[in-house]
Enzyme design. Structure first.
Site, PDB file in Angstrom:
ATOM      1  N   SER A 212      44.926  56.793  38.507  1.00 39.34           N
ATOM      2  CA  SER A 212      45.433  56.843  39.670  1.00 39.34           C
ATOM      3  C   SER A 212      45.321  55.481  40.497  1.00 39.34           C
ATOM      4  CB  SER A 212      45.344  58.864  40.052  1.00 39.34           C
ATOM      5  OG  SER A 212      45.538  58.889  41.236  1.00 39.34           O
ATOM      6  N   LYS A 216      46.746  51.945  40.064  1.00 41.31           N
ATOM      7  CA  LYS A 216      47.237  51.010  41.430  1.00 41.31           C
ATOM      8  C   LYS A 216      46.559  49.810  41.268  1.00 41.31           C
ATOM      9  CE  LYS A 216      48.440  54.421  43.894  1.00 41.31           C
ATOM     10  NZ  LYS A 216      49.039  55.195  43.040  1.00 41.31           N
ATOM     11  N   GLN A 258      56.157  59.943  45.278  1.00 43.37           N
ATOM     12  CA  GLN A 258      55.672  58.846  46.314  1.00 43.37           C
ATOM     13  C   GLN A 258      56.822  57.851  46.110  1.00 43.37           C
ATOM     14  OE1 GLN A 258      51.599  57.235  45.214  1.00 43.37           O
ATOM     15  NE2 GLN A 258      51.457  58.015  47.389  1.00 43.37           N
ATOM     16  N   TRP A 310      55.280  63.307  41.186  1.00 39.98           N
ATOM     17  CA  TRP A 310      54.550  62.657  42.499  1.00 39.98           C
ATOM     18  C   TRP A 310      54.357  61.166  41.139  1.00 39.98           C
ATOM     19  CZ3 TRP A 310      54.840  62.317  47.410  1.00 39.98           C
ATOM     20  CH2 TRP A 310      54.540  61.502  48.128  1.00 39.98           C
ATOM     21  N   HIS A 346      46.237  65.377  35.031  1.00 43.00           N
ATOM     22  CA  HIS A 346      46.168  64.145  35.505  1.00 43.00           C
ATOM     23  C   HIS A 346      44.740  62.931  35.114  1.00 43.00           C
ATOM     24  CE1 HIS A 346      47.288  60.663  38.546  1.00 43.00           C
ATOM     25  NE2 HIS A 346      45.888  61.219  39.519  1.00 43.00           N
TER      26      HIS A 346
HETATM   27  C1  MCU Z   1      48.380  58.520  41.317  1.00 36.05           C
HETATM   28  O1  MCU Z   1      48.168  57.718  42.395  1.00 36.05           O
HETATM   29  C2  MCU Z   1      47.219  58.407  43.763  1.00 36.05           C
HETATM   30  C3  MCU Z   1      48.546  58.830  44.324  1.00 36.05           C
HETATM   31  O2  MCU Z   1      49.289  57.836  44.657  1.00 36.05           O
HETATM   32  C4  MCU Z   1      47.978  59.119  45.470  1.00 36.05           C
HETATM   33  O3  MCU Z   1      49.709  59.779  46.317  1.00 36.05           O
HETATM   34  C5  MCU Z   1      47.168  60.596  45.092  1.00 36.05           C
HETATM   35  O4  MCU Z   1      47.104  61.268  46.508  1.00 36.05           O
HETATM   36  O5  MCU Z   1      45.950  60.443  44.714  1.00 36.05           O
HETATM   37  C6  MCU Z   1      46.708  59.586  43.204  1.00 36.05           C
HETATM   38  C7  MCU Z   1      45.008  59.412  42.328  1.00 36.05           C
HETATM   39  O6  MCU Z   1      44.429  58.390  43.334  1.00 36.05           O
HETATM   40  O7  MCU Z   1      44.441  60.953  41.343  1.00 36.05           O
HETATM   41  C8  MCU Z   1      42.830  60.898  41.461  1.00 36.05           C
END
Ligand code: MCU
Length: 396
Positions: A212, A216, A258, A310, A346
């Site tokens: 997640s 990145k 996103q 998302w 996720h």
């Molecule tokens: C996919 O990573 C992120 C996402 O970019 C955010 O918008 C959200 O708030 O959190 C995701 C994440 O890190 O989930 C654990």
């Protein structure tokens, strides 16, 4: 300005070292023209054209073009990645590796935890941003856990400038959290080289992962350090595997996805330099994230995604397919896999991806002979021609 000039000089040196025979003809192409204004395009930019407009036709050209892409990512999205600090030391005690970095009179220390397979090694290792959420075979591959939040905080926008990276480089340094973490991953690699005689970790067989938001960071870490042999971003979505332009088009079609305009308001992952994109629009970006994959090429890259709206299944799939075209063009078709498997929570690794993941680990970390050919799967349907209006060359 002094730093920028120094970086340009460094690029000259790097390119010169890589291609001494063609130094005079290639040298200028490794630097960005000072007046470079990227053409506006709603399609994915052609990675095989220099900022000067000249085409990339040879492998030597490509090495220079990667330097340009690196600069473009830093200038437009990520902020600057500082070079190795003037002083760096490392000490290993049991399973804790302590890394101390010093610039002038300021120093910081951080620790990473190493979980090693039994036996003398040397073993490959995977650096994980946060706790790992992919299966790492404990009998053959070590795990090195980095508390990336301690390097650069990521609670929300107020995290900007907080963390050990900013204690060393100052709270107003241009780096967003992603490139600050990648700096820390590079320092772990420096440290692993220093302790290699006693650590049982092989510094030439290192992977990086995270899920997640941390994926990145894992993707950026792989893109910004050529010593990383295998990059394993898991469900990174926007800011990682997703292309900004495709995400914008999906958002315009009503998807809850996103986008760049949203991400710069959510957290401190990107440089404040990226804020302007929200105003100018992603068509004006000089890069998109198929070129993040292009920076990892020709090294191992296995991109795992999910079908969560998302994260942008179409945006990650389109970006991944075009990224694989870049890999093919540079003669490394099998080294990048893109795999989107949905129907799971996720960051919960699905069994359906296990075979692919193990093949990438085997080939790029364990020196096995598993095949990673043709790994390109997704439940999302993308017409590549909608996004790619250029033909990838075959580099000579
Ligand atoms: C996919 O990573 C992120 C996402 O970019 C955010 O918008 C959200 O708030 O959190 C995701 C994440 O890190 O989930 C654990």
């Amino acid at each position: 300005m002094i730093l920028y000039t120094a970086a340009l000089l460094l690029l000259h040196v790097v390119c010169a070292l890589a291609h001494p025979a063609s130094l005079s003809s290639r040298q200028t192409t490794c630097t960005l023209p000072s007046n470079f204004t990227p053409p506006s395009t709603s399609k994915l930019p052609n990675p095989f054209i220099f900022a000067s407009g000249r085409s990339v036709t040879t492998k030597a050209d490509w090495a220079c073009r990667q330097q340009e892409l690196s600069q473009l990512f830093q200038k437009s999205e990520l902020g600057d990645k500082p070079a190795k600090p003037s002083s760096l030391s490392a000490s290993l005690s049991n399973n804790i590796l302590t890394i101390t970095a010093r610039e002038a009179s300021t120093s910081i220390s951080f620790t990473v935890t190493i979980q090693k397979p039994p036996g003398p090694g040397p073993f490959p290792a995977i650096i994980t941003l946060g706790q790992p959420s992919i299966p790492i075979p404990p009998s053959s591959i070590a795990t090195i856990i980095l508390d990336n939040d301690a390097i650069a905080a990521q609670s929300d926008l107020s995290s900007r400038g907080h963390g050990l990276f900013y204690s060393l480089y100052g709270p107003s340094h241009s780096a967003g959290a992603l490139i600050a973490w990648s700096w820390a991953v590079s320092r772990i690699l420096d440290a692993l080289a220093l302790v290699a005689p006693t650590s049982a970790i092989d510094p030439l067989r290192i992977g990086v992962t995270g899920c997640s938001r941390n994926a990145k960071g894992a993707f950026v870490a792989g893109a910004f350090d050529e010593r990383i042999a295998l990059t394993l971003p898991q469900e990174s979505g926007a800011g990682g595997a997703s292309c900004w332009r495709i995400a914008d088009s999906e958002a315009a079609r009503g998807k809850n996805i996103q986008t760049a305009a949203q991400i710069v308001r959510e957290n401190a992952w990107f440089s404040a330099r990226f804020d302007g994109v929200a105003a100018l629009g992603t068509a004006r970006l000089p890069v998109d994230h198929h070129e993040l994959a292009a920076l990892v090429a020709p090294r191992g890259l296995y991109v795992m995604e999910n079908d969560i709206e998302w994260l942008g299944p179409v945006a990650t799939t389109g970006c991944g397919i075009v990224g694989r075209r870049v890999y093919a063009a540079v003669g490394a078709a099998d080294a990048m896999g893109f795999s989107l498997v949905g129907g799971h929570a996720h960051c919960q690794f699905p069994e359906a991806q296990r075979g692919e993941l193990m093949a990438f680990m085997s080939k790029y970390l364990l020196e096995g002979n598993a095949s990673t050919a043709g790994v390109e799967r997704s439940s999302a349907v993308v017409n590549v021609a909608d996004w790619m209006d250029w033909v990838a060359p075959v580099l000579t």
